[in-house]
Design a protein around this motif. Structure first.
Motif, PDB file in Angstrom:
ATOM      1  N   GLN A  89       0.818  -1.201   0.000  1.00 45.64           N
ATOM      2  CA  GLN A  89       0.000   0.000   0.000  1.00 45.64           C
ATOM      3  C   GLN A  89       0.860   1.263   0.000  1.00 45.64           C
ATOM      4  O   GLN A  89       0.558   2.227  -0.707  1.00 45.64           O
ATOM      5  N   SER A  93       2.240   4.564  -3.573  1.00 49.37           N
ATOM      6  CA  SER A  93       2.275   6.030  -3.626  1.00 49.37           C
ATOM      7  C   SER A  93       3.659   6.597  -3.339  1.00 49.37           C
ATOM      8  O   SER A  93       3.793   7.807  -3.135  1.00 49.37           O
ATOM      9  N   THR A  95       7.633   7.766  -3.921  1.00 53.80           N
ATOM     10  CA  THR A  95       8.415   8.432  -4.969  1.00 53.80           C
ATOM     11  C   THR A  95       9.718   7.657  -5.152  1.00 53.80           C
ATOM     12  O   THR A  95      10.571   7.629  -4.273  1.00 53.80           O
TER      13      THR A  95
END
Length: 266
Positions: A89, A93, A95
């Protein structure tokens, strides 16, 4: 090399036994920083000790944010921050940046996000950090997820540090397949407790003996001549070390004791 025997349930867990060995090692070298590493099974409060610990996160591990400051209100203060989610999870998201890591004798390129602090029950009181690494173009969300107590380390250094645990795997294979550790049919309790550690101790002495006074580059040429299919062989294996030891035994000269010399004089 240090060994501990896990006696099964209702006894000290393998995590606690590993912590005992790391503490013993750190105490033997008081001026040095000891880095410990283990697979996903080795994590927990006992391993929050001197030095740092790096391990692989289980796939179902749920991470939380750092411990929040006290609010001044009554009641027990929080020990963990807000829930961050599982590795998959969080990785969705994250970077990602390209990096080069040094693992297993190679320098592959990988992707890695910056280290992010988190707090778990296993890492308190010191803060912990986690990171991921993955091969560019891989379909996996992450590979693998790493957890470390060294919050100032670089993600590439954390990945390289985790790779250090791999030698224990071929060491176990060598002890079982070449030196016969575990093949003894013992029944007495002390024999059961001593045979396997003694076998691995002999393996440690074998490698130490070969590395210090017995190493010879000609051993590699000899092995490649006898086994030409080892085209990429560049370093001696434990089997080569054992073969060298067996060749040295007939050359050894055993000095007679003082009593034996007196008997010869008479």
């Amino acid at each position: 090399m240090l060994f501990r025997l896990w006696r099964g349930k209702c006894t000290a867990s393998p995590v606690k036994l590993a912590a005992q060995m790391v503490k013993l090692l750190a105490g033997a070298f008081p001026g040095r920083l000891v880095y410990g590493t283990g697979d996903a099974a080795f994590h927990g409060q006992p391993l929050v000790i001197q030095g740092t610990w790096t391990t692989r996160l289980p796939a179902n591990a749920a991470l939380s944010g750092p411990k929040p400051p006290r609010t001044g209100k009554r009641g027990r203060p929080r020990v963990k921050g807000d829930r961050l989610g599982t590795c998959a999870q969080i990785a969705a998201s994250a970077t990602w940046t390209d990096a080069v890591i040094h693992v297993y004798g190679t320098t592959p390129r990988c992707r890695s996000p910056p280290l992010r602090r988190c707090g778990t029950a296993a890492s308190r009181p010191p803060p912990a950090a986690w990171c991921w690494s993955g091969t560019p173009g891989s379909g996996k969300a992450y590979d693998p997820g790493l957890f470390t107590l060294d919050t100032g380390a670089d993600p590439a250094a954390v990945a390289a540090r985790y790779s250090w645990r791999w030698p224990i795997e071929p060491s176990n294979a060598t002890g079982k397949q070449i030196l016969g550790v575990g093949d003894a049919c013992n029944r007495v309790q002390k024999a059961v407790e001593r045979t396997v550690p003694f076998g691995f101790l002999v393996q440690a002495l074998l490698i130490t003996w070969y590395a210090c006074p017995a190493y010879d580059p000609a051993d590699i040429d000899r092995r490649r001549w006898l086994c030409p299919w080892y085209r990429s062989k560049t370093s001696p294996s434990p089997a080569d070390m054992l073969a060298r030891l067996r060749r040295e035994f007939p050359k050894a000269h055993f000095r007679p004791s003082a009593q034996a010399r007196m008997t010869l004089i008479k």
